[in-house]
Structure formats: structure tokens, C-alpha cells
Design a protein around this motif. Structure first.
Motif, PDB file in Angstrom:
ATOM      1  N   UNK A  82       0.974  -1.154  -0.132  1.00  0.00           N
ATOM      2  CA  UNK A  82      -0.108  -0.043   0.142  1.00  0.00           C
ATOM      3  C   UNK A  82       0.773   1.194  -0.252  1.00  0.00           C
ATOM      4  N   UNK A  83       0.288   2.451  -0.182  1.00  0.00           N
ATOM      5  CA  UNK A  83       1.148   3.505  -0.605  1.00  0.00           C
ATOM      6  C   UNK A  83       1.794   4.028   0.989  1.00  0.00           C
ATOM      7  N   UNK A  84       1.095   3.720   2.007  1.00  0.00           N
ATOM      8  CA  UNK A  84       1.486   3.960   3.117  1.00  0.00           C
ATOM      9  C   UNK A  84       2.770   3.073   3.446  1.00  0.00           C
ATOM     10  N   UNK A  85       2.992   2.203   2.847  1.00  0.00           N
ATOM     11  CA  UNK A  85       4.285   1.483   3.108  1.00  0.00           C
ATOM     12  C   UNK A  85       5.339   2.102   2.258  1.00  0.00           C
ATOM     13  N   UNK A  86       5.420   3.181   1.579  1.00  0.00           N
ATOM     14  CA  UNK A  86       6.567   3.916   0.974  1.00  0.00           C
ATOM     15  C   UNK A  86       7.366   4.282   2.141  1.00  0.00           C
ATOM     16  N   UNK A  87       8.650   3.822   1.970  1.00  0.00           N
ATOM     17  CA  UNK A  87       9.508   3.945   3.023  1.00  0.00           C
ATOM     18  C   UNK A  87      11.147   3.597   2.624  1.00  0.00           C
ATOM     19  N   UNK A 105      22.361  -2.854   7.075  1.00  0.00           N
ATOM     20  CA  UNK A 105      22.635  -2.780   5.832  1.00  0.00           C
ATOM     21  C   UNK A 105      22.327  -1.602   5.158  1.00  0.00           C
ATOM     22  N   UNK A 106      22.682  -1.237   3.586  1.00  0.00           N
ATOM     23  CA  UNK A 106      22.474   0.031   3.294  1.00  0.00           C
ATOM     24  C   UNK A 106      21.097   0.753   3.008  1.00  0.00           C
ATOM     25  N   UNK A 107      20.217  -0.301   3.308  1.00  0.00           N
ATOM     26  CA  UNK A 107      18.644   0.280   3.067  1.00  0.00           C
ATOM     27  C   UNK A 107      18.062  -0.009   1.805  1.00  0.00           C
ATOM     28  N   UNK A 108      16.831  -0.438   1.709  1.00  0.00           N
ATOM     29  CA  UNK A 108      16.184  -0.267   0.346  1.00  0.00           C
ATOM     30  C   UNK A 108      15.096   0.747   0.535  1.00  0.00           C
ATOM     31  N   UNK A 109      15.179   1.576  -0.435  1.00  0.00           N
ATOM     32  CA  UNK A 109      13.917   2.900  -0.426  1.00  0.00           C
ATOM     33  C   UNK A 109      13.037   2.090  -1.571  1.00  0.00           C
ATOM     34  N   UNK A 110      11.760   2.130  -0.775  1.00  0.00           N
ATOM     35  CA  UNK A 110      10.712   1.702  -1.574  1.00  0.00           C
ATOM     36  C   UNK A 110       9.631   2.498  -1.924  1.00  0.00           C
ATOM     37  N   UNK A 111       9.173   2.595  -3.210  1.00  0.00           N
ATOM     38  CA  UNK A 111       8.083   3.355  -3.521  1.00  0.00           C
ATOM     39  C   UNK A 111       6.816   2.719  -3.970  1.00  0.00           C
ATOM     40  N   UNK A 112       5.866   2.981  -3.387  1.00  0.00           N
ATOM     41  CA  UNK A 112       4.655   2.141  -3.908  1.00  0.00           C
ATOM     42  C   UNK A 112       3.673   3.300  -4.268  1.00  0.00           C
ATOM     43  N   UNK A 113       3.158   2.942  -5.843  1.00  0.00           N
ATOM     44  CA  UNK A 113       2.474   3.902  -6.574  1.00  0.00           C
ATOM     45  C   UNK A 113       1.048   3.637  -6.257  1.00  0.00           C
TER      46      UNK A 113
END
Lengths: 113, 114
Positions: A82-87, A105-113
Motif C-alpha cells: 500500500x502507498x503508506x508502506x512507501x519508506x 545494511x545500506x537500506x532499500x528505498x521502496x516507493x509504492x504507487x
């Protein structure tokens, strides 16, 4: 040096998709963690795992699940994104004998459209 | 439960100036205290930690923090900052006994201007 790697640095997904975030550590650490990082909120714990096949909910587990079939790998699953899981999602691991030290870890930037 | 408050979300300073990043915590039990740093586009790295003993702890790159039990604070200081110190800094606590989870503050973005 301890190395914690995450499968993707950037990820774009659509609402409703199933998303897998993978984390691998190379130091035989028992404990592994998943956090999400949001501006103004710091890091919040989603799930953690004391050892293989063991998991425990953190502070914000809703909408997430995890899998730890092998000691070195800890997966975070968004069953229906869901869009509120963009983080930004950060994985960490820790040796049980020095529990005060977590390696990130370096991180994963997730964008949910 | 534990909570951590970082009083400043952003701190701009000039290069070679001193800086203090403030951290206060709340806990009914004894805790370990940590400062983590996140450089742009990177994960978190441990900067320094207080476990026991001397209340003043130091990092290899000139930062120091002092544990003040009576004020429940763990402020981070550096007498002279460098451009390379530009990063986000997170204060965190962890219970000494029981659940071994880190609880983080909201973060402070330190910006160094030339």
C-alpha cells in the motif's frame, strides 16, 4: 568486517503487489531485524528473528510478514503493498554474544504507487 | 517501555564550530545508550555507545557523549566539526535485561556549512 547486504537499493511497486525485501549477513549472526525509517519518526522495528525459523513482532508489524529459513537470510514480505508502506527499509544483524552491537545494511528505498 | 527524544530535528553549523546534538530518554529500567550515524545514501553505523563505567565515551572521529543519569540524557558533542560530519544522527537505547531491542529517537540532521 561484518557485511549486511540488501537485495535492492531502490524499488518501485504498485499498490496490491506482493513485495519481497531480502537481507543477507555473512557473519553467522543469530539475530536479525527489519526496521522502517521515516522522516521525523526515526527507525521503527517491524519484526525481528532470534534464530532460524524464529520470529517476533516488533512495534509496527501490521501489513508485514517475515521469513527466516536460513541463518544468513531474513526476508520481509509485504503481502499487498500500500502507498503508506512507501519508506526506507533497513535490515540489521547481531551476534548474540555482543547483543549491544547491531550491524546495518545500506537500506532499500521502496516507493509504492 | 522506553522512549527517546532528540530535541532538534535539524542543526546547521559552520565548519570548525562546536556542535551539540541533544538526546533525552525515558525508561523505568537500566539501559544501554547509543549514537548511530547515517551518511547520505548509506545505512546506519555505530558511532559510540555507553554500556557501563566512565560516563564520558568517545568515538575515533572526535565525537563524545556523556551519560547523565539524573537528567536521563546522552548528548553528543564535537568541539570542531568538519564538512564530512554532515549526516543524520540517531540516539538509541536498549534495555540491559529483558527484550533486547533498540529504541530510536527521531534523528537529527546535522548540516555543516563552509
Amino acid at each position: 568486517d561484518v557485511k549486511v547486504t540488501q537485495s535492492s537499493r531502490y524499488l518501485v511497486k504498485r499498490t496490491g503487489e506482493k513485495v519481497f525485501l531480502e537481507c543477507v549477513q555473512d557473519m553467522d549472526h543469530e539475530n536479525m531485524f527489519w526496521y522502517r525509517q521515516d522522516p521525523g519518526l526515526g527507525l521503527r522495528l517491524i519484526y525481528f528473528s532470534y534464530d532460524v525459523k524464529m520470529k517476533e513482532k516488533g512495534d509496527i508489524p501490521e501489513g508485514y510478514s517475515v521469513s527466516r529459513e536460513k541463518k544468513e537470510r531474513f526476508s520481509l514480505i509485504l503481502e499487498s503493498a500500500s502507498t503508506n508502506q512507501t519508506s526506507m527499509y533497513l535490515c540489521a544483524s547481531r551476534y548474540i554474544g555482543t547483543r549491544e552491537t547491531q550491524y546495518f545494511g545500506p537500506g532499500t528505498r521502496l516507493l509504492v504507487l | 517501555a522506553q522512549s527517546v527524544t532528540q530535541l532538534d530535528s535539524q542543526v546547521p553549523v559552520f565548519e570548525e564550530a562546536p556542535v551539540e546534538l541533544r538526546c533525552n530518554y525515558s525508561s523505568s529500567v537500566s539501559v544501554y545508550l547509543f549514537w548511530y550515524v547515517q551518511y547520505p545514501n548509506q545505512g546506519l553505523q555505530l558511532l559510540l555507545k555507553y554500556l557501563s563505567g566512565s560516563t564520558l565515551v568517545k568515538s575515533i572521529n572526535g565525537f563524545e557523549a556523556e551519560f547523565n543519569k539524573s537528567q536521563t540524557s546522552f548528548h553528543l558533542r564535537k568541539p570542531s566539526v568538519h564538512i564530512s560530519d554532515t549526516a543524520e544522527y540517531f540516539c538509541a537505547v536498549m534495555r540491559i535485561q529483558g527484550a533486547q531491542k533498540l529504541v530510536f529517537g527521531q534523528g537529527t540532521r546535522l548540516t555543516i556549512n563552509p
